[in-house]
Design a protein around this motif. Sequence first.
Motif, PDB file in Angstrom:
ATOM      1  N   LEU A 181     -21.672 -84.390  13.553  1.00  0.00           N
ATOM      2  CA  LEU A 181     -21.366 -84.807  14.916  1.00  0.00           C
ATOM      3  C   LEU A 181     -20.255 -85.853  14.935  1.00  0.00           C
ATOM      4  N   GLY A 182     -20.374 -86.865  14.096  1.00  0.00           N
ATOM      5  CA  GLY A 182     -19.361 -87.919  14.047  1.00  0.00           C
ATOM      6  C   GLY A 182     -18.004 -87.389  13.639  1.00  0.00           C
ATOM      7  N   ALA A 183     -17.971 -86.593  12.580  1.00  0.00           N
ATOM      8  CA  ALA A 183     -16.698 -86.053  12.100  1.00  0.00           C
ATOM      9  C   ALA A 183     -16.060 -85.154  13.159  1.00  0.00           C
ATOM     10  N   PHE A 184     -16.863 -84.309  13.784  1.00  0.00           N
ATOM     11  CA  PHE A 184     -16.334 -83.418  14.821  1.00  0.00           C
ATOM     12  C   PHE A 184     -15.737 -84.227  15.963  1.00  0.00           C
ATOM     13  N   MET A 185     -16.504 -85.181  16.474  1.00  0.00           N
ATOM     14  CA  MET A 185     -16.035 -85.971  17.617  1.00  0.00           C
ATOM     15  C   MET A 185     -14.802 -86.804  17.266  1.00  0.00           C
ATOM     16  N   GLY A 186     -14.829 -87.446  16.100  1.00  0.00           N
ATOM     17  CA  GLY A 186     -13.712 -88.300  15.707  1.00  0.00           C
ATOM     18  C   GLY A 186     -12.413 -87.522  15.538  1.00  0.00           C
ATOM     19  N   LEU A 192     -16.072 -90.466   4.855  1.00  0.00           N
ATOM     20  CA  LEU A 192     -16.664 -91.764   4.513  1.00  0.00           C
ATOM     21  C   LEU A 192     -17.422 -92.392   5.679  1.00  0.00           C
ATOM     22  N   ILE A 193     -16.784 -92.540   6.835  1.00  0.00           N
ATOM     23  CA  ILE A 193     -17.420 -93.317   7.912  1.00  0.00           C
ATOM     24  C   ILE A 193     -18.532 -92.574   8.619  1.00  0.00           C
ATOM     25  N   TYR A 194     -18.533 -91.235   8.548  1.00  0.00           N
ATOM     26  CA  TYR A 194     -19.628 -90.476   9.165  1.00  0.00           C
ATOM     27  C   TYR A 194     -20.606 -89.952   8.126  1.00  0.00           C
ATOM     28  N   GLY A 195     -20.128 -89.689   6.918  1.00  0.00           N
ATOM     29  CA  GLY A 195     -20.999 -89.145   5.865  1.00  0.00           C
ATOM     30  C   GLY A 195     -21.751 -90.203   5.093  1.00  0.00           C
ATOM     31  N   VAL A 196     -21.110 -91.323   4.826  1.00  0.00           N
ATOM     32  CA  VAL A 196     -21.751 -92.434   4.099  1.00  0.00           C
ATOM     33  C   VAL A 196     -21.402 -93.762   4.792  1.00  0.00           C
ATOM     34  N   PRO A 197     -21.895 -93.938   6.029  1.00  0.00           N
ATOM     35  CA  PRO A 197     -21.511 -95.110   6.808  1.00  0.00           C
ATOM     36  C   PRO A 197     -21.959 -96.444   6.213  1.00  0.00           C
ATOM     37  N   GLN A 198     -22.889 -96.426   5.293  1.00  0.00           N
ATOM     38  CA  GLN A 198     -23.360 -97.671   4.682  1.00  0.00           C
ATOM     39  C   GLN A 198     -22.523 -98.103   3.476  1.00  0.00           C
ATOM     40  N   ASN A 214     -22.890 -93.318  14.872  1.00  0.00           N
ATOM     41  CA  ASN A 214     -23.744 -93.821  13.796  1.00  0.00           C
ATOM     42  C   ASN A 214     -24.862 -94.723  14.296  1.00  0.00           C
ATOM     43  N   ASN A 215     -24.797 -95.135  15.541  1.00  0.00           N
ATOM     44  CA  ASN A 215     -25.865 -95.963  16.101  1.00  0.00           C
ATOM     45  C   ASN A 215     -26.739 -95.208  17.106  1.00  0.00           C
ATOM     46  N   LEU A 216     -26.455 -93.939  17.323  1.00  0.00           N
ATOM     47  CA  LEU A 216     -27.284 -93.113  18.216  1.00  0.00           C
ATOM     48  C   LEU A 216     -28.624 -92.751  17.583  1.00  0.00           C
ATOM     49  N   SER A 217     -28.632 -92.601  16.283  1.00  0.00           N
ATOM     50  CA  SER A 217     -29.831 -92.166  15.574  1.00  0.00           C
ATOM     51  C   SER A 217     -30.961 -93.182  15.737  1.00  0.00           C
ATOM     52  N   GLY A 218     -32.171 -92.682  15.803  1.00  0.00           N
ATOM     53  CA  GLY A 218     -33.340 -93.553  15.863  1.00  0.00           C
ATOM     54  C   GLY A 218     -33.725 -94.097  14.490  1.00  0.00           C
ATOM     55  N   ASN A 219     -33.076 -93.614  13.450  1.00  0.00           N
ATOM     56  CA  ASN A 219     -33.356 -94.053  12.085  1.00  0.00           C
ATOM     57  C   ASN A 219     -32.793 -95.457  11.879  1.00  0.00           C
ATOM     58  N   LYS A 227     -32.242 -97.037   9.287  1.00  0.00           N
ATOM     59  CA  LYS A 227     -31.346 -97.117   8.129  1.00  0.00           C
ATOM     60  C   LYS A 227     -29.956 -96.578   8.455  1.00  0.00           C
ATOM     61  N   ARG A 228     -29.835 -95.858   9.567  1.00  0.00           N
ATOM     62  CA  ARG A 228     -28.529 -95.331   9.948  1.00  0.00           C
ATOM     63  C   ARG A 228     -27.970 -96.199  11.068  1.00  0.00           C
ATOM     64  N   HIS A 229     -27.198 -97.160  10.685  1.00  0.00           N
ATOM     65  CA  HIS A 229     -26.507 -98.000  11.649  1.00  0.00           C
ATOM     66  C   HIS A 229     -25.121 -98.295  11.088  1.00  0.00           C
ATOM     67  N   TYR A 230     -24.252 -98.744  11.949  1.00  0.00           N
ATOM     68  CA  TYR A 230     -22.883 -98.998  11.542  1.00  0.00           C
ATOM     69  C   TYR A 230     -22.324-100.064  12.444  1.00  0.00           C
ATOM     70  N   PRO A 231     -21.698-101.034  11.895  1.00  0.00           N
ATOM     71  CA  PRO A 231     -21.382-101.259  10.495  1.00  0.00           C
ATOM     72  C   PRO A 231     -22.418-102.126   9.796  1.00  0.00           C
ATOM     73  N   ARG A 232     -22.270-102.247   8.513  1.00  0.00           N
ATOM     74  CA  ARG A 232     -23.078-103.210   7.765  1.00  0.00           C
ATOM     75  C   ARG A 232     -22.490-104.598   7.944  1.00  0.00           C
ATOM     76  N   TYR A 233     -21.166-104.682   8.047  1.00  0.00           N
ATOM     77  CA  TYR A 233     -20.481-105.958   8.248  1.00  0.00           C
ATOM     78  C   TYR A 233     -19.092-105.701   8.832  1.00  0.00           C
ATOM     79  N   TRP A 234     -18.546-106.732   9.456  1.00  0.00           N
ATOM     80  CA  TRP A 234     -17.183-106.675   9.994  1.00  0.00           C
ATOM     81  C   TRP A 234     -16.215-107.459   9.118  1.00  0.00           C
ATOM     82  N   ILE A 235     -16.639-108.608   8.666  1.00  0.00           N
ATOM     83  CA  ILE A 235     -15.727-109.500   7.931  1.00  0.00           C
ATOM     84  C   ILE A 235     -16.092-109.557   6.468  1.00  0.00           C
TER      85      ILE A 235
END
Length: 182
Positions: free
Chosen positions: A28-33, A64-70, A167-172, A174-182
């Motif tokens: 979904l992320g890759a398609f939309m992006g 990377l950003i949709y397949g392994v966002p962590q 990446n933040n739509l999921s109810g999981n 463990k699936r959130h994005y980002p882990r950090y900004w800085i």
Amino acid sequence: MKTFFKKMRGGEKSPPRKPFSKIAWSWLGAFMGIYLVSILSRLTHFNLLNSMFLVGSFGASAVLIYGVPQADLSQPRNLVGGHVISAFIGVTIYRYLSLDVAVLGALAVSLSIVAMHFARMLHPPGGATALIAVTGSAQVHSTGYLFVLSPIATGAFILLTVALFVNNLSGNPKRHYPRYWI
């Protein structure tokens, strides 16, 4: 010499396939992006294949950003910074050095890796962005440093926006994005 070749055998097994839900979110992320970047390309150019916004290295960023966002290499600073640094280096190398394109490409990629490491913004597709700045079409070369802003920075920000959303739509948890900004 034996130890050298022994290292190449590896020693671990491949990890198991990810659950279908993770694969679906990645799709979904890759398609939309990529679709949004393509739509922007269509709005700015008549021929999608000659479009400046549809840069091949964005496909690798999508993995990377949709397949392994962590992953560290997928974080926003790496995504945007890695592409921008590499585009700047690629344009500079092409513009100011009169060497064979093979040498220019090797310099652009290798210096981009060094710069991304020093900036703590390593993003592997950035190497491809640097190479595109050197080996790209006359259209790419004619844009000069504008190539850094458009399509590179603009496209990276579009991919980032979609990554933040999907990446933040999921109810999981463990699936959130980002882990950090800085």
